[in-house]
Design a protein around this motif. Structure first.
Motif, mmCIF file in Angstrom:
data_model
loop_
_atom_site.group_PDB
_atom_site.id
_atom_site.type_symbol
_atom_site.label_atom_id
_atom_site.label_comp_id
_atom_site.label_asym_id
_atom_site.label_seq_id
_atom_site.Cartn_x
_atom_site.Cartn_y
_atom_site.Cartn_z
ATOM 1 N N LEU A 37 -1.399 -31.314 -49.248
ATOM 2 C CA LEU A 37 -1.047 -32.380 -50.191
ATOM 3 C C LEU A 37 -1.004 -33.765 -49.533
ATOM 4 N N LYS A 38 -1.621 -33.877 -48.354
ATOM 5 C CA LYS A 38 -1.732 -35.169 -47.663
ATOM 6 C C LYS A 38 -3.213 -35.528 -47.507
ATOM 7 N N ALA A 39 -3.469 -36.804 -47.328
ATOM 8 C CA ALA A 39 -4.840 -37.265 -47.074
ATOM 9 C C ALA A 39 -5.233 -36.922 -45.643
ATOM 10 N N ALA A 40 -6.499 -36.663 -45.450
ATOM 11 C CA ALA A 40 -7.031 -36.383 -44.111
ATOM 12 C C ALA A 40 -7.173 -37.698 -43.348
ATOM 13 N N GLY A 41 -7.203 -37.617 -42.010
ATOM 14 C CA GLY A 41 -7.476 -38.788 -41.182
ATOM 15 C C GLY A 41 -8.929 -39.221 -41.378
ATOM 16 N N LYS A 42 -9.287 -40.392 -40.889
ATOM 17 C CA LYS A 42 -10.615 -40.961 -41.124
ATOM 18 C C LYS A 42 -11.762 -40.051 -40.645
ATOM 19 N N ASP A 43 -11.698 -39.572 -39.403
ATOM 20 C CA ASP A 43 -12.775 -38.729 -38.871
ATOM 21 C C ASP A 43 -12.845 -37.392 -39.599
ATOM 22 N N GLU A 44 -11.667 -36.847 -39.864
ATOM 23 C CA GLU A 44 -11.565 -35.579 -40.577
ATOM 24 C C GLU A 44 -12.159 -35.724 -41.989
ATOM 25 N N GLN A 45 -11.813 -36.817 -42.677
ATOM 26 C CA GLN A 45 -12.318 -37.068 -44.026
ATOM 27 C C GLN A 45 -13.837 -37.214 -44.004
ATOM 28 N N GLN A 46 -14.369 -37.887 -42.989
ATOM 29 C CA GLN A 46 -15.816 -38.054 -42.882
ATOM 30 C C GLN A 46 -16.501 -36.697 -42.743
ATOM 31 N N ALA A 47 -15.914 -35.800 -41.941
ATOM 32 C CA ALA A 47 -16.475 -34.454 -41.751
ATOM 33 C C ALA A 47 -16.433 -33.667 -43.064
ATOM 34 N N ILE A 48 -15.328 -33.783 -43.810
ATOM 35 C CA ILE A 48 -15.200 -33.100 -45.110
ATOM 36 C C ILE A 48 -16.247 -33.650 -46.075
#
Length: 190
Positions: free
Chosen positions: A150-161
């Motif tokens: 229920l939290k947002a991913a970090g920038k690098d993690e979000q890019q990978a997703i």
């Protein structure tokens, strides 16, 4: 074997949840709608946001309007209304057991503790539907899972997703045509 007629993206409704890891399924359906110029709209009788998946005339996109743990209500409503069998359904969801950047297709199996899948199993009275598992990684501690999803991913993690979601949309036409092995080979290869 017939192809996928319904792609369901799992997530939680509302602005508060829009950028949380649990909404990976919503992100894929939104991207697919954008890529195919499909129009999604609130459908009260389907308990969600749905629309035809252009250019396929008998295929649908769905984002349940219920919270994650009640997703089955919406999935069963659209499946019953349009006479879509469980084997023609692809449920897209966040997956703790895969790292960000990985996505895997599978047919059937357990719910792995995922409350959205648990509810869909119950509503469809079967586990025999397709899943697209979007890797979000694991916090490392079971007690942290709810907080993590229920939290947002970090920038690098979000890019990978995001990259795995883009790669996943590239196999949806194969899935619509029933070319499951070809889709899996394309998606699962590096």
């Amino acid at each position: 074997m017939s192809g996928i007629r319904l792609i369901v993206g799992l997530g939680n409704p509302g602005e508060k949840y829009s950028m949380t890891r649990h909404n990976a399924g919503f992100w894929l359906v939104d991207l697919l709608a954008q890529q195919s110029s499909s129009r999604l709209a609130a459908e009260a009788k389907l308990f969600g946001i749905a629309g035809k998946w252009a250019p396929h005339t008998d295929k649908w996109l769905l984002k349940p309007g219920t919270f994650m743990n009640a997703s089955g209500k919406s999935v069963a409503a659209i499946a019953n209304y349009y006479k879509i069998s469980p084997a023609e359904i692809l449920v897209v969801h966040d997956e703790l057991d895969l790292p960000p950047g990985q996505a895997k297709l599978k047919f059937g199996g357990g719910h792995g503790g995922h409350n959205g899948l648990r509810d869909i199993h119950a509503a469809l009275n079967t586990a025999d539907y397709w899943r697209l598992r979007i890797g979000i990684g694991h916090p490392g501690n079971k007690a942290e899972v709810v907080n993590f999803v229920l939290k947002a991913a970090g920038k690098d993690e979000q890019q990978a997703i995001d990259d795995s979601i883009i790669k996943s949309t590239s196999v949806t036409d194969l899935l619509a045509q029933g070319q499951f092995e070809k889709a899996m080979l394309q998606l699962h290869s590096k």
